[in-house]
Design a protein around this motif. Structure first.
Motif, PDB file in Angstrom:
ATOM      1  N   MET A 122       0.861  -1.171   0.000  1.00 19.11           N
ATOM      2  CA  MET A 122       0.000   0.000   0.000  1.00 19.11           C
ATOM      3  C   MET A 122       0.909   1.236   0.000  1.00 19.11           C
ATOM      4  SD  MET A 122      -2.890   1.157   2.789  1.00 19.11           S
ATOM      5  CE  MET A 122      -3.955  -0.198   2.442  1.00 19.11           C
ATOM      6  N   ASP A 123       0.675   2.116  -0.955  1.00 20.97           N
ATOM      7  CA  ASP A 123       1.511   3.309  -1.023  1.00 20.97           C
ATOM      8  C   ASP A 123       0.977   4.379  -0.057  1.00 20.97           C
ATOM      9  OD1 ASP A 123      -0.471   4.956  -2.261  1.00 20.97           O
ATOM     10  OD2 ASP A 123       0.140   4.287  -4.242  1.00 20.97           O
ATOM     11  N   PRO A 124       1.780   5.421   0.195  1.00 20.79           N
ATOM     12  CA  PRO A 124       1.385   6.458   1.163  1.00 20.79           C
ATOM     13  C   PRO A 124       0.065   7.147   0.825  1.00 20.79           C
ATOM     14  CG  PRO A 124       3.712   6.668   0.626  1.00 20.79           C
ATOM     15  CD  PRO A 124       3.144   5.626  -0.291  1.00 20.79           C
ATOM     16  N   PHE A 125      -0.234   7.308  -0.449  1.00 18.95           N
ATOM     17  CA  PHE A 125      -1.478   7.971  -0.837  1.00 18.95           C
ATOM     18  C   PHE A 125      -2.697   7.110  -0.499  1.00 18.95           C
ATOM     19  CE2 PHE A 125       1.626  10.028  -3.658  1.00 18.95           C
ATOM     20  CZ  PHE A 125       1.429  11.336  -3.264  1.00 18.95           C
ATOM     21  N   ASP A 126      -2.567   5.795  -0.754  1.00 18.80           N
ATOM     22  CA  ASP A 126      -3.663   4.893  -0.394  1.00 18.80           C
ATOM     23  C   ASP A 126      -3.880   4.886   1.112  1.00 18.80           C
ATOM     24  OD1 ASP A 126      -4.142   4.145  -3.021  1.00 18.80           O
ATOM     25  OD2 ASP A 126      -2.826   2.391  -2.914  1.00 18.80           O
ATOM     26  N   ARG A 127      -2.787   4.877   1.859  1.00 15.52           N
ATOM     27  CA  ARG A 127      -2.887   4.882   3.319  1.00 15.52           C
ATOM     28  C   ARG A 127      -3.528   6.184   3.804  1.00 15.52           C
ATOM     29  NH1 ARG A 127      -4.477   2.759   7.575  1.00 15.52           N
ATOM     30  NH2 ARG A 127      -3.353   3.285   9.439  1.00 15.52           N
ATOM     31  N   ALA A 128      -3.159   7.302   3.195  1.00 14.46           N
ATOM     32  CA  ALA A 128      -3.741   8.589   3.577  1.00 14.46           C
ATOM     33  C   ALA A 128      -5.244   8.600   3.299  1.00 14.46           C
ATOM     34  CB  ALA A 128      -3.058   9.732   2.832  1.00 14.46           C
ATOM     35  N   GLN A 129      -5.643   8.050   2.173  1.00 15.87           N
ATOM     36  CA  GLN A 129      -7.069   7.973   1.852  1.00 15.87           C
ATOM     37  C   GLN A 129      -7.800   7.085   2.857  1.00 15.87           C
ATOM     38  OE1 GLN A 129      -7.115   6.768  -2.344  1.00 15.87           O
ATOM     39  NE2 GLN A 129      -8.324   8.608  -2.745  1.00 15.87           N
ATOM     40  N   GLU A 130      -7.176   5.980   3.204  1.00 12.82           N
ATOM     41  CA  GLU A 130      -7.780   5.065   4.165  1.00 12.82           C
ATOM     42  C   GLU A 130      -7.960   5.742   5.527  1.00 12.82           C
ATOM     43  OE1 GLU A 130      -6.128   1.212   6.367  1.00 12.82           O
ATOM     44  OE2 GLU A 130      -6.374   0.924   4.197  1.00 12.82           O
ATOM     45  N   LEU A 131      -6.935   6.467   5.973  1.00 10.37           N
ATOM     46  CA  LEU A 131      -7.021   7.173   7.247  1.00 10.37           C
ATOM     47  C   LEU A 131      -8.098   8.252   7.215  1.00 10.37           C
ATOM     48  CD1 LEU A 131      -3.256   7.540   8.211  1.00 10.37           C
ATOM     49  CD2 LEU A 131      -4.981   6.124   9.341  1.00 10.37           C
ATOM     50  N   GLU A 182      -4.118  15.882  14.519  1.00  7.83           N
ATOM     51  CA  GLU A 182      -3.645  15.283  13.270  1.00  7.83           C
ATOM     52  C   GLU A 182      -2.122  15.279  13.191  1.00  7.83           C
ATOM     53  OE1 GLU A 182      -5.649  17.225  10.056  1.00  7.83           O
ATOM     54  OE2 GLU A 182      -7.605  16.442  10.671  1.00  7.83           O
ATOM     55  N   ARG A 183      -1.478  16.337  13.669  1.00 10.01           N
ATOM     56  CA  ARG A 183      -0.011  16.382  13.657  1.00 10.01           C
ATOM     57  C   ARG A 183       0.577  15.338  14.583  1.00 10.01           C
ATOM     58  NH1 ARG A 183       0.215  22.664  13.435  1.00 10.01           N
ATOM     59  NH2 ARG A 183      -0.921  22.251  15.311  1.00 10.01           N
TER      60      ARG A 183
END
Length: 68
Positions: A1-10, A64-65
């Protein structure tokens, strides 16, 4: 899973949690008019932009930070 997919999931998980929290508040008859963390009134514009929000913008940014 790339970082963008993980960000979308989060982001999706956070939205689902916010929706669940809003439903819970409505079910208990509680208004999300004050920040859960600092108690400052949540502006109506934020309530409209982020339905179900339970934190002011500043506290949400801090949260979030700290998760990164």
């Amino acid at each position: 899973m790339d970082p963008f997919d993980r960000a979308q999931e989060l982001e999706m998980e956070e939205r689902e949690a916010a929706i669940a929290a809003a439903r819970d508040l409505v079910g208990r008859g509680v208004s999300a008019s004050e920040c859960d963390d600092c108690g400052v009134p949540i502006p109506p514009a934020r309530q409209l932009a982020a339905p179900g929000c339970t934190r002011c913008v500043d506290c949400q940014n801090v949260r979030e930070r700290s998760r990164r």
